[in-house]
Enzyme design. Structure first.
Site, PDB file in Angstrom:
ATOM      1  N   ARG A 147     -30.873 -17.007  36.130  1.00 30.64           N
ATOM      2  CA  ARG A 147     -29.939 -17.372  37.203  1.00 30.64           C
ATOM      3  C   ARG A 147     -30.642 -17.135  38.533  1.00 30.64           C
ATOM      4  NH1 ARG A 147     -24.503 -13.992  39.067  1.00 30.64           N
ATOM      5  NH2 ARG A 147     -25.877 -13.137  40.654  1.00 30.64           N
ATOM      6  N   TYR A 159     -24.096 -13.520  48.629  1.00 33.25           N
ATOM      7  CA  TYR A 159     -23.783 -13.035  47.287  1.00 33.25           C
ATOM      8  C   TYR A 159     -25.037 -13.088  46.398  1.00 33.25           C
ATOM      9  CZ  TYR A 159     -22.705 -12.999  42.445  1.00 33.25           C
ATOM     10  OH  TYR A 159     -22.759 -12.684  41.119  1.00 33.25           O
ATOM     11  N   ASP A 210     -24.697 -19.103  40.363  1.00 38.53           N
ATOM     12  CA  ASP A 210     -23.319 -18.605  40.496  1.00 38.53           C
ATOM     13  C   ASP A 210     -22.800 -18.932  41.896  1.00 38.53           C
ATOM     14  OD1 ASP A 210     -20.930 -17.273  40.371  1.00 38.53           O
ATOM     15  OD2 ASP A 210     -21.780 -15.375  39.638  1.00 38.53           O
ATOM     16  N   HIS A 212     -19.692 -18.198  42.745  1.00 36.89           N
ATOM     17  CA  HIS A 212     -18.798 -17.060  42.994  1.00 36.89           C
ATOM     18  C   HIS A 212     -17.501 -17.469  43.692  1.00 36.89           C
ATOM     19  CE1 HIS A 212     -18.408 -12.577  43.065  1.00 36.89           C
ATOM     20  NE2 HIS A 212     -19.154 -12.743  41.998  1.00 36.89           N
ATOM     21  N   GLU A 236     -21.747 -21.855  38.043  1.00 33.44           N
ATOM     22  CA  GLU A 236     -20.703 -20.918  37.626  1.00 33.44           C
ATOM     23  C   GLU A 236     -19.647 -20.750  38.714  1.00 33.44           C
ATOM     24  OE1 GLU A 236     -22.431 -17.189  36.507  1.00 33.44           O
ATOM     25  OE2 GLU A 236     -20.603 -16.093  37.011  1.00 33.44           O
ATOM     26  N   GLU A 262     -15.066 -15.307  34.381  1.00 35.58           N
ATOM     27  CA  GLU A 262     -15.343 -13.865  34.327  1.00 35.58           C
ATOM     28  C   GLU A 262     -14.170 -13.041  34.838  1.00 35.58           C
ATOM     29  OE1 GLU A 262     -18.968 -13.736  36.723  1.00 35.58           O
ATOM     30  OE2 GLU A 262     -17.861 -12.793  38.344  1.00 35.58           O
ATOM     31  N   ARG A 283     -16.415 -17.888  30.248  1.00 35.59           N
ATOM     32  CA  ARG A 283     -17.091 -16.615  30.545  1.00 35.59           C
ATOM     33  C   ARG A 283     -16.214 -15.377  30.349  1.00 35.59           C
ATOM     34  NH1 ARG A 283     -21.428 -15.647  32.813  1.00 35.59           N
ATOM     35  NH2 ARG A 283     -20.759 -14.269  34.496  1.00 35.59           N
ATOM     36  N   GLU A 339     -24.889 -13.431  29.434  1.00 39.55           N
ATOM     37  CA  GLU A 339     -25.493 -12.870  30.652  1.00 39.55           C
ATOM     38  C   GLU A 339     -26.081 -11.499  30.342  1.00 39.55           C
ATOM     39  OE1 GLU A 339     -22.704 -12.277  33.853  1.00 39.55           O
ATOM     40  OE2 GLU A 339     -24.291 -11.989  35.334  1.00 39.55           O
ATOM     41  N   TRP A 402     -14.771 -13.544  47.909  1.00 39.45           N
ATOM     42  CA  TRP A 402     -16.108 -12.941  47.864  1.00 39.45           C
ATOM     43  C   TRP A 402     -16.875 -13.488  46.671  1.00 39.45           C
ATOM     44  CZ3 TRP A 402     -18.067  -9.595  43.973  1.00 39.45           C
ATOM     45  CH2 TRP A 402     -19.429  -9.261  44.187  1.00 39.45           C
TER      46      TRP A 402
HETATM   47  C1  CS2 Z   1     -21.128 -11.918  38.760  1.00 46.52           C
HETATM   48  C2  CS2 Z   1     -20.943 -10.464  38.925  1.00 46.52           C
HETATM   49  O1  CS2 Z   1     -22.503 -11.508  36.935  1.00 46.52           O
HETATM   50  C3  CS2 Z   1     -21.867 -12.347  37.534  1.00 46.52           C
HETATM   51  O2  CS2 Z   1     -21.813 -13.520  37.257  1.00 46.52           O
HETATM   52  O3  CS2 Z   1     -20.232 -12.804  39.213  1.00 46.52           O
HETATM   53  O4  CS2 Z   1     -21.991 -10.025  39.751  1.00 46.52           O
HETATM   54  C4  CS2 Z   1     -19.615 -10.043  39.526  1.00 46.52           C
HETATM   55  O5  CS2 Z   1     -19.623 -10.246  40.891  1.00 46.52           O
HETATM   56  C5  CS2 Z   1     -19.346  -8.627  39.204  1.00 46.52           C
HETATM   57  O6  CS2 Z   1     -19.438  -8.450  37.822  1.00 46.52           O
HETATM   58  C6  CS2 Z   1     -17.991  -8.187  39.722  1.00 46.52           C
HETATM   59  O7  CS2 Z   1     -17.582  -7.011  39.148  1.00 46.52           O
HETATM   60 MG    MG Z   2     -20.354 -14.608  38.177  1.00 49.64          MG
END
Ligand code: CS2
Ligand code: MG
Length: 402
Positions: A147, A159, A210, A212, A236, A262, A283, A339, A402
């Site tokens: 990634r 991020y 990602d 996010h 993602e 996630e 995810r 991941e 975020w």
């Molecule tokens: C993320 C994480 O791993 C990922 O894909 O989106 O860094 C996420 O921000 C954290 O697990 C939040 O707890």
């Molecule tokens: Mg993520």
């Protein structure tokens, strides 16, 4: 067999973890991860005050019945706190069942469907050159999927980019920090990043990214389209997924595969996404989504629609959850990728484990149960410290995702 005790171990070996330990009258014990990043003690209280007293005296082999008892029996359903608490109990019970039958958990789920689970790791850098170096470093370590995230010019603290040369760890001790975001700058920058990353990585390495949850559906459609020449394995969380229909708009415009989930905690968060084939990878992971029992059901549902798994595996999932995800991933037919954001050496020392990485793949190991232990004496030297994920604002100060 009867459950005789159940207690929590809350510790912070470089970051916070909440771990459930279930004990039985036959001397077998089981571990479950109950970590919900930035909201750890809410799950700890939910378990301690409301769940653990109900477990004493129950037969730990009745995993499905205990799951239903905690889900339906609470009357109040779903939500990250509830589903993380249920997940912790569920993992501990599968661990006990594996130990009781002297076999690894993946064997109880139908046995291995593959030799190992393909994993991706995180490459990042303050700019494109650093991100490209980081991708190459991970390829040299043996990863087949990486990634890539990089600092967006003109956007402070992007991020996925670490501060001060440390490994990336989003949770910070103290109160939440604030970061800035500009969709316009990001959308102009992302294709430039992946042009260089693809060039350096070559044809065969899987590349992931990602977003996010930061774009609207039409912005995400533009991103997906602009990244098509670089053939991503996935983009993602292109947009927040409360509005499941929003993904239809992205799908109309791009063939870049989509992964999300996630932050989901039950099948009901992704039912439409899966049924309407609006995503390619789900995810939602074992620890936040009701444990192995629910993950298995979601995976089987997703299989009908040719959606594969791509479980969350950041450092806020403890080695117990990582092991559980690998057991599920090894067994199910529609596994996609896992991941793998490596834990610190100290975290690994607190949680000795049987899983291992070799040449791009991880294997859960063949120890009975989940194959993870906890060194309680060492854990007790690192007490919980309040920590939060950052919050983000647009350049004009508006609070954003975020
Ligand atoms: C993320 C994480 O791993 C990922 O894909 O989106 O860094 C996420 O921000 C954290 O697990 C939040 O707890
Ligand atoms: Mg993520």
């Amino acid at each position: 067999m009867k459950i005789t005790a159940a207690r929590l171990i809350v510790c912070s070996p470089d970051r916070n973890f909440v771990t459930l330990l279930v004990e039985t009258d036959e001397g077998l014990t089981g571990l479950g991860d109950a970590t919900l990043n930035g909201r750890e003690l809410a799950v700890a209280a939910y378990l301690e005050e409301h769940v653990l007293p109900c477990l004493i005296g129950r037969d730990p082999s009745r995993i499905e019945d205990i799951w239903q008892y905690l889900y339906r029996g609470a009357y109040w359903r779903r939500g990250p706190v509830t589903m993380t608490a249920i997940a912790a109990v569920d993992m501990a019970l599968w661990d006990i069942k594996g130990k009781a039958l002297n076999t690894p958990v993946y064997n109880l789920l139908g046995g291995a469907s593959r030799q190992g689970c393909l994993v991706y790791t995180h490459a990042n850098g303050a700019d494109i050159a650093e991100a490209v170096d980081s991708v190459q470093k991970h390829i040299a370590e043996g990863y087949l999927a990486v990634r890539a995230q990089a600092g967006v010019p003109g956007v402070a603290s992007s991020y996925g980019v670490p501060k001060g040369g440390k490994a990336y760890e989003p949770a910070e001790r103290g109160l939440p920090s604030e970061s800035l975001w500009s969709t316009e700058r990001y959308l102009n920058f992302a294709p430039k990043l992946f042009e260089q990353v693809r060039l350096a990585a070559g044809e065969d390495i899987h590349l992931l990214h990602d977003v996010h949850h930061r774009l609207t559906p039409i912005e995400a459609a533009r991103l997906g389209k602009s990244l098509e020449p670089y053939r991503l394995f996935w983009m993602e969380d292109p947009t927040p997924a409360e509005l499941q229909d929003g993904f239809a708009l992205i799908r109309q415009h791009t063939t870049t595969p989509i992964a999300t989930g996630e932050v989901f905690n039950s099948l009901w968060d992704c039912k439409e996404l899966i049924e309407k084939q609006l995503i390619d990878y789900i995810r939602m992971t074992v620890v936040h989504g009701g444990g192995i029992t629910h993950a298995r059901k979601v995976a089987d549902f997703a299989a009908i629609y040719q959606v594969r798994t791509g479980y969350h595996g950041a450092t806020d999932l403890s080695p117990v959850a990582m092991a559980a995800a690998l057991h599920v991933g090894l067994a199910i037919h529609n596994f996609g990728i896992q991941e793998h954001m490596a834990h610190t050496a100290l975290t690994d020392e607190v949680f000795p484990h049987a899983y291992s990485f070799q040449a791009g793949y991880m294997h859960p190991g063949d120890r009975p149960g989940l194959g993870v232990e906890i060194d309680e004496a060492l854990a007790s030297r690192y007490p919980y410290q309040r920590a939060y994920l950052p919050v983000a604002r647009k350049l004009d100060g508006t609070l954003t995702d975020w």
